[in-house]
Motif scaffolding. Structure first.
Motif, short mmCIF file in Angstrom:
data_model
loop_
_atom_site.label_atom_id
_atom_site.label_comp_id
_atom_site.label_asym_id
_atom_site.label_seq_id
_atom_site.Cartn_x
_atom_site.Cartn_y
_atom_site.Cartn_z
N VAL A 134 3.63 -0.47 -8.36
CA VAL A 134 5.28 -1.01 -7.75
C VAL A 134 5.47 0.48 -7.33
CG1 VAL A 134 6.99 -1.58 -7.89
CG2 VAL A 134 4.96 -2.49 -9.30
N ARG A 135 5.70 1.38 -7.78
CA ARG A 135 6.29 3.17 -7.08
C ARG A 135 5.69 4.00 -6.02
NH1 ARG A 135 6.50 4.50 -13.28
NH2 ARG A 135 8.97 4.66 -14.09
N ALA A 136 4.10 3.33 -6.48
CA ALA A 136 3.26 3.97 -5.10
C ALA A 136 3.32 2.97 -3.45
CB ALA A 136 1.74 3.51 -5.64
N PHE A 137 3.46 2.09 -4.11
CA PHE A 137 4.30 0.65 -2.73
C PHE A 137 5.53 1.50 -2.46
CE2 PHE A 137 6.97 -3.11 -2.05
CZ PHE A 137 6.28 -3.08 -1.09
N VAL A 138 6.84 1.55 -3.02
CA VAL A 138 7.54 2.20 -2.83
C VAL A 138 7.54 3.72 -2.12
CG1 VAL A 138 10.07 2.22 -4.01
CG2 VAL A 138 9.38 1.41 -4.52
N LYS A 139 7.24 4.23 -2.22
CA LYS A 139 6.99 5.26 -1.73
C LYS A 139 6.25 5.47 -0.21
CE LYS A 139 6.79 8.08 -5.98
NZ LYS A 139 6.63 9.26 -6.76
N GLY A 140 5.67 4.16 -0.45
CA GLY A 140 4.62 4.17 1.16
C GLY A 140 3.31 4.30 0.87
#
Length: 236
Positions: free
Chosen positions: A230-236
């Motif tokens: 999820v964090r990787a998704f938010v960071k793009g």
């Protein structure tokens, strides 16, 4: 009808029928590349839970024997009732022999060996699903993937959430994760898969748990082991 044939029987573990059927669908695409094969049929055995049969017919004995030997290009996976039969199978060049009953994990491993021998990954010829057909009362309803907000697991079924509506699909979350476009969906929990376009925020619920907030107003709990995704998704 040809008198030269090979019959393969397999049994899926409870809840794994959809994955067996996906394997068989991919194998059906390879039949046209097998010299000497007349027909290829795969079917679920009525009255026997999770049982499947695959039946090949060939133009002549030479084609059948070539299929069993695994040459020149075709590869063979042999199902055996006992170890002695498996040893005999390897003696004629079979790539992998599976002792009955055949489990999904062992079938997956065998097919990966076959496709690796042919120089192509197992999923090389697959494409992402664009729709599903599900039962809704007496109707069979088409569900376009781009309408799905998220998917939640309910035992042997998956619930497809579309705004205020939802439908049950007989499958597993792991299978859906493979069927759906990884660029469009995010696994956030061992029992939840979310459409990225539906995510509007990441935050904590009143109970303090991390959740994904959706455009529809709903929330989906984030599993601790999925926070990195999820964090990787938010960071793009």
């Amino acid at each position: 009808m040809s008198g030269f044939a090979v019959l393969v029987e397999m049994t899926a573990k409870p809840g794994k029928e959809a994955e067996i059927e996906a394997f068989l669908a991919r194998e059906a695409l390879l039949v046209k590349d097998r010299p000497g094969t007349l027909t290829w049929h795969a079917a679920r055995v009525e009255g026997e839970t999770g049982a499947y049969r695959v039946f090949d017919t060939f133009v002549d004995e030479a084609a059948r024997e070539a299929r069993l030997r695994g040459d020149p290009a075709p590869s063979n996976v042999f199902t055996a009732p006992h170890e002695r039969s498996a040893v005999e199978a390897f003696a004629v060049g079979v790539i992998n022999a599976l002792l009955k009953p055949v489990t999904l994990d062992r079938l997956r491993h065998a097919l990966e060996r076959v496709h690796g021998r042919q120089g192509a990954p197992l999923l090389a010829k697959t494409t992402s699903r664009s729709e599903f057909w599900v039962r809704d009362g007496g109707d069979t309803v088409r569900i376009d993937v781009d309408r799905i907000d998220y998917v939640s697991a309910e035992g042997d079924y998956m619930r497809l959430h579309l705004g205020s509506c939802s439908y049950l699909l007989h499958s597993t979350l792991s299978q859906l994760e493979r069927d759906l476009d990884a660029a469009a969906f995010l696994r956030v929990h061992r029992s939840a898969l979310v459409a990225k376009r539906s995510i509007v925020a990441i935050g904590r619920s009143r109970s303090g748990k991390w959740v994904v907030r959706l455009r529809s107003g709903g929330e989906v709990c984030i599993g601790e082991s999925y926070m990195a995704r999820v964090r990787a998704f938010v960071k793009g």
